[in-house]
Design a protein around this motif. Structure first.
Motif, PDB file in Angstrom:
ATOM      1  N   ILE A  42      40.506  38.599  45.982  1.00 49.90           N
ATOM      2  CA  ILE A  42      40.432  38.083  44.624  1.00 49.90           C
ATOM      3  C   ILE A  42      41.799  38.218  43.966  1.00 49.90           C
ATOM      4  O   ILE A  42      42.679  38.917  44.476  1.00 49.90           O
ATOM      5  N   ASN A  45      44.356  39.327  38.465  1.00 46.77           N
ATOM      6  CA  ASN A  45      43.778  39.119  37.141  1.00 46.77           C
ATOM      7  C   ASN A  45      42.272  39.368  37.154  1.00 46.77           C
ATOM      8  O   ASN A  45      41.735  40.038  36.283  1.00 46.77           O
ATOM      9  N   ARG A  46      41.583  38.825  38.153  1.00 44.31           N
ATOM     10  CA  ARG A  46      40.131  39.003  38.231  1.00 44.31           C
ATOM     11  C   ARG A  46      39.772  40.471  38.462  1.00 44.31           C
ATOM     12  O   ARG A  46      38.824  40.983  37.885  1.00 44.31           O
ATOM     13  N   SER A  49      40.378  42.340  35.216  1.00 43.57           N
ATOM     14  CA  SER A  49      39.359  41.946  34.249  1.00 43.57           C
ATOM     15  C   SER A  49      38.030  42.647  34.546  1.00 43.57           C
ATOM     16  O   SER A  49      37.360  43.136  33.641  1.00 43.57           O
ATOM     17  N   SER A  50      37.671  42.720  35.823  1.00 44.60           N
ATOM     18  CA  SER A  50      36.413  43.386  36.172  1.00 44.60           C
ATOM     19  C   SER A  50      36.482  44.871  35.893  1.00 44.60           C
ATOM     20  O   SER A  50      35.494  45.482  35.461  1.00 44.60           O
TER      21      SER A  50
END
Length: 54
Positions: A42, A45-46, A49-50
């Motif tokens: 992934i 950023n993802r 964010s998570s």
């Protein structure tokens, strides 16, 4: 605030947000997160964010 003729700020919950903000972290943390994101398949950023949304 009214006594000093200051404007009452808008409540935070009513503001519009862009979804972007800058955060500074140590290079070692950046590296570790980038590696974890790559291993997981992934984006960094993802992943960030998570982690922030927990």
């Amino acid at each position: 605030m009214k006594v000093n003729a200051e404007q009452i700020p808008e409540p935070i919950a009513l503001k519009n947000y862009s979804g972007k903000f800058m955060v500074r972290i140590p290079p070692e943390v950046h590296r570790a997160l980038a590696i974890k994101a790559a291993e997981t398949g992934i984006s960094l950023n993802r992943l960030a964010s998570s982690k922030l949304g927990q």
